[in-house]
Enzyme design. Sequence first.
Site, PDB file in Angstrom:
ATOM      1  N   LYS A  34      -8.136  -1.185   6.419  1.00  0.00           N
ATOM      2  CA  LYS A  34      -9.040  -1.970   5.577  1.00  0.00           C
ATOM      3  C   LYS A  34     -10.479  -1.717   5.972  1.00  0.00           C
ATOM      4  O   LYS A  34     -11.357  -1.597   5.123  1.00  0.00           O
ATOM      5  CB  LYS A  34      -8.730  -3.458   5.762  1.00  0.00           C
ATOM      6  CG  LYS A  34      -7.733  -3.972   4.753  1.00  0.00           C
ATOM      7  CD  LYS A  34      -7.778  -5.480   4.725  1.00  0.00           C
ATOM      8  CE  LYS A  34      -6.588  -5.999   3.940  1.00  0.00           C
ATOM      9  NZ  LYS A  34      -6.071  -7.248   4.412  1.00  0.00           N
ATOM     10  N   HIS A  70       0.842  -1.199   0.000  1.00  0.00           N
ATOM     11  CA  HIS A  70       0.000   0.000   0.000  1.00  0.00           C
ATOM     12  C   HIS A  70       0.878   1.250   0.000  1.00  0.00           C
ATOM     13  O   HIS A  70       2.121   1.162  -0.035  1.00  0.00           O
ATOM     14  CB  HIS A  70      -1.013  -0.015   1.144  1.00  0.00           C
ATOM     15  CG  HIS A  70      -0.404  -0.072   2.519  1.00  0.00           C
ATOM     16  ND1 HIS A  70       0.490   0.870   2.984  1.00  0.00           N
ATOM     17  CD2 HIS A  70      -0.556  -0.954   3.535  1.00  0.00           C
ATOM     18  CE1 HIS A  70       0.843   0.573   4.213  1.00  0.00           C
ATOM     19  NE2 HIS A  70       0.235  -0.548   4.572  1.00  0.00           N
ATOM     20  N   HIS A 127       4.012   1.379   2.326  1.00  0.00           N
ATOM     21  CA  HIS A 127       5.155   0.588   1.846  1.00  0.00           C
ATOM     22  C   HIS A 127       5.779   1.271   0.627  1.00  0.00           C
ATOM     23  O   HIS A 127       6.994   1.305   0.465  1.00  0.00           O
ATOM     24  CB  HIS A 127       4.718  -0.815   1.416  1.00  0.00           C
ATOM     25  CG  HIS A 127       3.952  -1.571   2.457  1.00  0.00           C
ATOM     26  ND1 HIS A 127       2.696  -2.085   2.232  1.00  0.00           N
ATOM     27  CD2 HIS A 127       4.258  -1.888   3.734  1.00  0.00           C
ATOM     28  CE1 HIS A 127       2.273  -2.708   3.318  1.00  0.00           C
ATOM     29  NE2 HIS A 127       3.201  -2.594   4.251  1.00  0.00           N
ATOM     30  N   HIS A 171      -3.930  -3.018  18.105  1.00  0.00           N
ATOM     31  CA  HIS A 171      -5.016  -3.879  17.612  1.00  0.00           C
ATOM     32  C   HIS A 171      -6.339  -3.663  18.339  1.00  0.00           C
ATOM     33  O   HIS A 171      -7.364  -4.187  17.916  1.00  0.00           O
ATOM     34  CB  HIS A 171      -4.592  -5.346  17.711  1.00  0.00           C
ATOM     35  CG  HIS A 171      -3.489  -5.698  16.768  1.00  0.00           C
ATOM     36  ND1 HIS A 171      -2.152  -5.521  17.090  1.00  0.00           N
ATOM     37  CD2 HIS A 171      -3.518  -6.155  15.493  1.00  0.00           C
ATOM     38  CE1 HIS A 171      -1.413  -5.886  16.053  1.00  0.00           C
ATOM     39  NE2 HIS A 171      -2.212  -6.256  15.076  1.00  0.00           N
ATOM     40  N   CYS A 199      -4.337  -4.063  23.557  1.00  0.00           N
ATOM     41  CA  CYS A 199      -3.217  -3.699  22.695  1.00  0.00           C
ATOM     42  C   CYS A 199      -3.529  -2.357  22.034  1.00  0.00           C
ATOM     43  O   CYS A 199      -4.579  -2.205  21.416  1.00  0.00           O
ATOM     44  CB  CYS A 199      -3.024  -4.771  21.626  1.00  0.00           C
ATOM     45  SG  CYS A 199      -1.970  -4.175  20.299  1.00  0.00           S
ATOM     46  N   CYS A 218       0.275  -9.680  23.119  1.00  0.00           N
ATOM     47  CA  CYS A 218      -0.657  -9.452  22.013  1.00  0.00           C
ATOM     48  C   CYS A 218      -0.271 -10.378  20.868  1.00  0.00           C
ATOM     49  O   CYS A 218       0.861 -10.322  20.377  1.00  0.00           O
ATOM     50  CB  CYS A 218      -0.630  -7.996  21.541  1.00  0.00           C
ATOM     51  SG  CYS A 218      -1.583  -7.798  20.001  1.00  0.00           S
ATOM     52  N   CYS A 271       0.587  -8.363  17.580  1.00  0.00           N
ATOM     53  CA  CYS A 271       1.924  -7.742  17.493  1.00  0.00           C
ATOM     54  C   CYS A 271       3.027  -8.755  17.734  1.00  0.00           C
ATOM     55  O   CYS A 271       4.201  -8.461  17.510  1.00  0.00           O
ATOM     56  CB  CYS A 271       2.099  -6.660  18.547  1.00  0.00           C
ATOM     57  SG  CYS A 271       0.875  -5.382  18.478  1.00  0.00           S
ATOM     58  N   LYS A 276      -6.420   7.377   9.609  1.00  0.00           N
ATOM     59  CA  LYS A 276      -5.458   6.283   9.541  1.00  0.00           C
ATOM     60  C   LYS A 276      -5.892   5.348   8.410  1.00  0.00           C
ATOM     61  O   LYS A 276      -7.089   5.089   8.250  1.00  0.00           O
ATOM     62  CB  LYS A 276      -5.494   5.550  10.887  1.00  0.00           C
ATOM     63  CG  LYS A 276      -4.362   4.611  11.072  1.00  0.00           C
ATOM     64  CD  LYS A 276      -4.359   3.986  12.450  1.00  0.00           C
ATOM     65  CE  LYS A 276      -3.418   2.787  12.369  1.00  0.00           C
ATOM     66  NZ  LYS A 276      -3.318   2.020  13.550  1.00  0.00           N
TER      67      LYS A 276
HETATM   68  O1  ME8 Z   1       6.895  -3.624  10.361  1.00  0.00           O
HETATM   69  N1  ME8 Z   1       2.824   5.575   6.413  1.00  0.00           N
HETATM   70  O2  ME8 Z   1       6.530  -4.604   8.304  1.00  0.00           O
HETATM   71  P1  ME8 Z   1       5.255  -3.819   7.780  1.00  0.00           P
HETATM   72  C1  ME8 Z   1       4.124   5.499   6.116  1.00  0.00           C
HETATM   73  N2  ME8 Z   1       8.109  -6.599   8.923  1.00  0.00           N
HETATM   74  N3  ME8 Z   1       4.788   4.334   6.045  1.00  0.00           N
HETATM   75  C2  ME8 Z   1       4.134   3.200   6.299  1.00  0.00           C
HETATM   76  C3  ME8 Z   1       2.767   3.216   6.618  1.00  0.00           C
HETATM   77  C4  ME8 Z   1       2.107   4.481   6.663  1.00  0.00           C
HETATM   78  N4  ME8 Z   1       0.811   4.610   6.937  1.00  0.00           N
HETATM   79  N5  ME8 Z   1       2.387   1.942   6.810  1.00  0.00           N
HETATM   80  C5  ME8 Z   1       3.475   1.157   6.595  1.00  0.00           C
HETATM   81  C6  ME8 Z   1       7.136  -4.483   9.520  1.00  0.00           C
HETATM   82  N6  ME8 Z   1       4.530   1.919   6.278  1.00  0.00           N
HETATM   83  C7  ME8 Z   1       8.276  -5.445   9.731  1.00  0.00           C
HETATM   84  C8  ME8 Z   1       9.585  -4.746   9.436  1.00  0.00           C
HETATM   85  S1  ME8 Z   1      12.236  -4.725   9.187  1.00  0.00           S
HETATM   86  C9  ME8 Z   1      13.496  -5.666   9.733  1.00  0.00           C
HETATM   87  C10 ME8 Z   1      10.797  -5.583   9.655  1.00  0.00           C
HETATM   88  C11 ME8 Z   1       5.878   1.440   5.896  1.00  0.00           C
HETATM   89  O3  ME8 Z   1       4.786  -4.577   6.596  1.00  0.00           O
HETATM   90  C12 ME8 Z   1       6.959   2.011   6.799  1.00  0.00           C
HETATM   91  O4  ME8 Z   1       8.192   1.863   6.165  1.00  0.00           O
HETATM   92  O5  ME8 Z   1       4.308  -3.542   8.864  1.00  0.00           O
HETATM   93  C13 ME8 Z   1       6.883   1.063   7.959  1.00  0.00           C
HETATM   94  O6  ME8 Z   1       8.032   1.120   8.767  1.00  0.00           O
HETATM   95  C14 ME8 Z   1       6.757  -0.262   7.235  1.00  0.00           C
HETATM   96  O7  ME8 Z   1       5.923   0.050   6.095  1.00  0.00           O
HETATM   97  C15 ME8 Z   1       6.122  -1.353   8.070  1.00  0.00           C
HETATM   98  O8  ME8 Z   1       5.883  -2.457   7.231  1.00  0.00           O
END
Ligand code: ME8
Length: 646
Positions: free
Chosen positions: A302, A22, A25, A150, A147, A130, A133, A299
């Site tokens: 979904k 999304h 990411h 969540h 949490c 949780c 998390c 925020k």
């Molecule tokens: O946390 N605004 O993965 P994740 C800006 N697997 N950036 C956002 C965002 C938003 N609303 N939502 C997500 C994880 N991101 C772990 C990481 S690393 C060793 C392990 C981006 O799929 C942002 O970069 O939840 C955030 O840090 C990351 O997606 C979290 O991705």
Amino acid sequence: MSPGRRTFYLTTPIYYVNATPHLGHAYTTIVADAMARYRRLAGDDVWFLTGTDEHGDNIAQAAAQASVSPQAYADRISSAFREAWLGLGITNDDFIRTTEARHKTVVQAILRTLWDRGEIYLGTYGGQYCFGCERFYTEKENADGKCPDHQRPLTYIEEENYFFKMSKYQRWLTEHIEGHPEMIRPERYRNEILGFLRDPLQDLSISRPRTRLEWGIPLPFDDKYVTYVWFDALINYVSALGGPGDTRFETYWPHAQHLIGKDILKPHAVYWPCMLQAAGLPVYTRLHVHGYWTVGGQKMSKSLGNVVEPRAFIEGYGRVGNDAFRYFIMREMTFGLDADFSKDAFLGRFNADLANDLGNFVSRASTMIQNFGDGVIPTPRPAPGGPGPGEEWEFALPAALLKAKDEIAAAMDDFAFQKALAAIGEYIARLNQYVDAMHPWTLAKDTDPAARERLTGVLYMLGASLRCLGILLTPFLPDASARILAAVGETGKLGLSEARYDRLSPGGRVQKVSGLFPRLEPPTRGDARPEEGVTGKPGSRITIDEFGKVELRVAEVLAAEPVPKSKKLLKLTVSLGTEQRTVVAGIAEHYAPADLVGKRVVVVANLEPARLMGVASDGMVLAGSSGERLAVVVLDRDLPSGARVT
Ligand code: ME8
């Protein structure tokens, strides 16, 4: 290696495979990509990594819900990320998955080292957990027993687990962060971590009993346990380089710079440096933390149905979608702070920055080289009459370019993508000012040799500006920059050092670039639509208010061409100052297209758009007629494009 060449290892987080890609990411990945492209453009050595995080409870649960094995589930979503990045033109050098053997081997080797060094012990832990998390919450963190992420009740669980002796690194970590002011950026996140480190640091539970969770990497010293997903995931940054001893690791690890969102600050700023220190590995050099995107002020979730899926969003805008989306998210978010995504804000920036400023300049410059220079870069010579009006621009444009380059370099060192784009925006504004000041269309009509020479000089500067702009835009707007560079005959790789005014070869052909970023939606025009019946019959009177509903504006004709298969119609590209429009006029039997370019005409700017012989027309050119004769209304002195006519 050439002198001054730097090495960069850039990483994004590895994304969980329980959600498809999304906006959030995409932001992290796109800024990392822009940085990688910028550093390559500057001649640096870059390794750019992204990937997916595939173990843990969350993934196991999502797979169970989808009635597939965790591996099959992870395969599917990991491919979705890979394809999304391919579609967005992301230039990562590697893509790591935590279910790959190369990753598991390094995780187990590091766990073994820590175990052998006495950094890990077996203990009992009880606490509020949780499952979403996959972590325990401290009393301080869960005041209401739920949490915070969540909004589900926490569950008290107690179990024997392996612990990493993180608490013993508290003092070392504090001193390390204090001694490396650039390590965590922007400053606010550094302060947040230093604040957090004022309270006692706990040891970190790094295992999960297999009785509770099977989906993970077994501990090498006790296979009744799997590795805690964060401990496993963080190691991706090292395992993707082949781990300690590998040449790639030795080359890039000393230059590691991680990019993350603020949600995962703690694991990166606390757990990860302690893990590295305990394993005898150097700590990464920088952690760049950005804020969070909301969508329409809320925020992204979904359940609210407001998740922005980048590929779908971009496809709605055709060829320009990808560049426009990249531009918007980098320009709109101040790196480090939160930002809001909305279609209105997207359209606003698109029309103002990309269509009006950038698109307008590129179209004007390339069209004028076509129309006044036969599409060939001329050889500039000193004007026979000596320096003439506008001569100061020959210094002002290179100075504006240098300023932009310096500001971009400083902004990129600071990961301030919004500032880098603002600097390019200022350069484009100068270029448009240059065209307005030099009036190439007036010079083109002047037969005086000094004016001809001056025109030659202006056309050269316009060609050189297109080339420099194309280079500067490469990291940010890959498609548009390639089109601009191709238009001035540059199809090979150009470095940042090539962005200079003296590097354009005279004699090269220039193609016209129109429609680089066609305007998306006319702003506020619905408000000023003429009502039915206002036109009236000849001879009938109207009130001044009725007349006021017609928005007449001065427009400069930038380009004119016949409409295919039509005897009567010409397609005009006109500038209304802040915007550019296409207007179709029934004047082909009276004017040759070239006669109109450079003229300042009057257009009805608030007419409903219409299609004429398949061409969309957004406005009407005023012309008078009498019998066979027709004359376009032009101004007898200069007024700026866009000026209101009343
Ligand atoms: O946390 N605004 O993965 P994740 C800006 N697997 N950036 C956002 C965002 C938003 N609303 N939502 C997500 C994880 N991101 C772990 C990481 S690393 C060793 C392990 C981006 O799929 C942002 O970069 O939840 C955030 O840090 C990351 O997606 C979290 O991705």
